[in-house]
Enzyme design. Structure first.
Site, PDB file in Angstrom:
ATOM      1  N   PHE A 183      44.959  13.686  13.615  1.00  7.50           N
ATOM      2  CA  PHE A 183      44.000  13.599  14.717  1.00  7.50           C
ATOM      3  C   PHE A 183      42.872  14.603  14.446  1.00  7.50           C
ATOM      4  O   PHE A 183      43.103  15.652  13.847  1.00  7.50           O
ATOM      5  CB  PHE A 183      44.723  13.939  16.028  1.00  7.50           C
ATOM      6  CG  PHE A 183      43.925  13.690  17.266  1.00  7.50           C
ATOM      7  CD1 PHE A 183      43.726  12.406  17.740  1.00  7.50           C
ATOM      8  CD2 PHE A 183      43.364  14.749  17.972  1.00  7.50           C
ATOM      9  CE1 PHE A 183      42.990  12.174  18.896  1.00  7.50           C
ATOM     10  CE2 PHE A 183      42.617  14.537  19.119  1.00  7.50           C
ATOM     11  CZ  PHE A 183      42.424  13.236  19.581  1.00  7.50           C
ATOM     12  N   THR A 185      41.424  17.009  15.768  1.00  8.55           N
ATOM     13  CA  THR A 185      41.556  18.426  16.111  1.00  8.55           C
ATOM     14  C   THR A 185      42.571  19.176  15.251  1.00  8.55           C
ATOM     15  O   THR A 185      42.652  20.397  15.323  1.00  8.55           O
ATOM     16  CB  THR A 185      41.977  18.589  17.581  1.00  8.55           C
ATOM     17  OG1 THR A 185      43.244  17.934  17.772  1.00  8.55           O
ATOM     18  CG2 THR A 185      40.949  17.997  18.511  1.00  8.55           C
ATOM     19  N   LYS A 186      43.352  18.455  14.444  1.00  2.63           N
ATOM     20  CA  LYS A 186      44.416  19.089  13.677  1.00  2.63           C
ATOM     21  C   LYS A 186      43.843  19.925  12.517  1.00  2.63           C
ATOM     22  O   LYS A 186      42.683  19.784  12.138  1.00  2.63           O
ATOM     23  CB  LYS A 186      45.395  18.032  13.141  1.00  2.63           C
ATOM     24  CG  LYS A 186      46.130  17.274  14.246  1.00  2.63           C
ATOM     25  CD  LYS A 186      47.005  18.204  15.081  1.00  2.63           C
ATOM     26  CE  LYS A 186      47.959  17.456  15.992  1.00  2.63           C
ATOM     27  NZ  LYS A 186      47.324  16.780  17.114  1.00  2.63           N
ATOM     28  N   ASN A 187      44.705  20.757  11.929  1.00  2.21           N
ATOM     29  CA  ASN A 187      44.271  21.613  10.814  1.00  2.21           C
ATOM     30  C   ASN A 187      43.684  20.796   9.676  1.00  2.21           C
ATOM     31  O   ASN A 187      42.747  21.226   9.000  1.00  2.21           O
ATOM     32  CB  ASN A 187      45.432  22.452  10.308  1.00  2.21           C
ATOM     33  CG  ASN A 187      45.883  23.496  11.307  1.00  2.21           C
ATOM     34  OD1 ASN A 187      45.670  23.361  12.512  1.00  2.21           O
ATOM     35  ND2 ASN A 187      46.511  24.559  10.829  1.00  2.21           N
TER      36      ASN A 187
END
Length: 370
Positions: A183, A185-187
């Site tokens: 997604f 927003t993930k790292n």
């Protein structure tokens, strides 16, 4: 000063020419479904994770569902997991036809408590889903012992923890499978939905590949009930550009976390509890999450001062309305319920500036002084 929870614009500007170039390559190739970009990403993520196989899918939620189905989890089975997690963890269990069994968490790490897991095992238990919350692995060594003792599968929900380690073990090494979310927003974030499953079992990996394409093998011949959950070629292309930067971004997150901890201890003191990295863990700090006195009032004050924060998660799964039929009630899992009232995630991303962190902490200190 305005401090966003996450700012992806600077990251994009640094990679813009590479991303536009690789997207143009995909469009020029007209190879949009399960092409060379997906194959490359699967190979690289498997190698990075010290896993034999990686199977791309549409998103992190489907990844959990596919992993459970491939391991034979279904109606009549129980799956033990944490109540303090994103809805997808519990939702995937139900979609697989099984019953989620929620247990409490460790008060320090927010991760599932292995002792509570063993206490919850019944003759119907088929699997355990530990969630590596905020970027730190749950106690996989103890969980692996419990799973082996009771002949259970482990599916690690590593949506927030790509790159995390524990005593030299990568995510997925001690379980039967692990799932990633990409997604945005993930790292390691795509520019839309994307997910992946890793496993060291060839038979399990092959089942996952079949399930993600409507359960067909060969094409148009269906022996299992699968569904459409393929990792998009365009998203894979974006992730391939970003992937080489992941280790450095992880180190930058750890640096930002260390600075937050230093500043909070110096300027705020006992009003907040800072995150603790458990011994032997390599925490990748998808979120920097504190426990805060008067959490809701603090969040409102920070918003007034231009500081974005998030509550992950305000209502544990065992008391979510959709799971009312499971019979849980307020007070059943007191540690998770307490965490839901105190947890507050501060702005965290690799490009976060020193002055932004100082501003965030100064406003937290200001709130408690007032």
């Amino acid at each position: 000063m305005k401090v966003p929870m996450l700012d992806l614009s600077e990251q994009y500007q640094g990679l813009r020419s590479e991303i536009l170039d690789v997207l143009d390559q995909v469009m020029s190739s007209s190879q949009f479904i399960l092409g060379s970009q997906v194959k490359k990403l699967e190979q690289d993520v498997a190698e990075f994770s010290n896993a034999a196989h990686a199977v791309g899918c549409a998103n992190g939620s489907d990844a959990i569902h596919i992993a459970l189905q491939a391991l034979g989890v279904g109606p009549g089975d129980e799956v033990i997991t944490t109540a303090f997690t994103f809805f997808a963890t519990g939702g995937a269990i139900v979609r697989a036809g099984a019953k989620p069994v929620y247990v409490d968490i460790d008060p320090v790490t927010f991760n599932i408590d292995p002792v509570k897991v063993e206490e919850a095992i019944t003759e119907k238990t088929k699997a355990i889903i530990p969630v590596h919350l905020y970027g730190q692995m749950a106690d996989m060594e103890k969980l692996a012992e419990v799973a082996k003792k009771h002949n259970l599968f482990i599916v690690e929900d590593a949506a927030q923890a790509i790159g995390a380690k524990q005593n030299g073990h990568h995510v997925g090494e001690l379980g039967d499978a692990a799932t990633y979310s990409f997604f945005p927003t993930k790292n390691l974030g795509a520019y839309g939905d994307a997910g992946m499953i890793i496993t060291n079992n060839e038979d399990t990996a092959e089942k996952m590949r079949v399930i993600r394409v409507h359960g067909s093998k060969p094409k148009y011949y269906h022996h299992v009930l699968g569904y459409n959950s393929r990792l998009d070629e365009m998203q894979a292309a974006v992730l391939n550009v970003k992937f080489p930067h992941l280790p450095n971004w992880g180190e930058l997150r750890r640096e930002k976390a260390a600075e937050y901890t230093r500043l909070l201890k110096e300027k705020v003191g006992g009003h907040v509890q800072v995150p603790v990295e458990a011994e032997g863990n390599y925490h990748v700090f998808h979120q920097y999450t504190i426990r805060a006195e008067n959490r809701d009032e603090l969040q409102a004050y920070l918003k007034e001062q231009g500081v974005a924060t998030m509550i992950y998660y305000p209502l544990p799964l065992h008391v979510q309305p959709v799971f009312e039929n499971l019979g849980y009630k307020e007070g059943d899992l007191p540690i998770a319920e307490k965490a839901a009232k105190e947890a507050l995630s501060l702005p965290m991303f690799p490009e976060l500036k020193q002055e932004q962190q100082e501003y965030v902490v100064s406003k937290i200190a200001e709130f408690y002084t007032k």
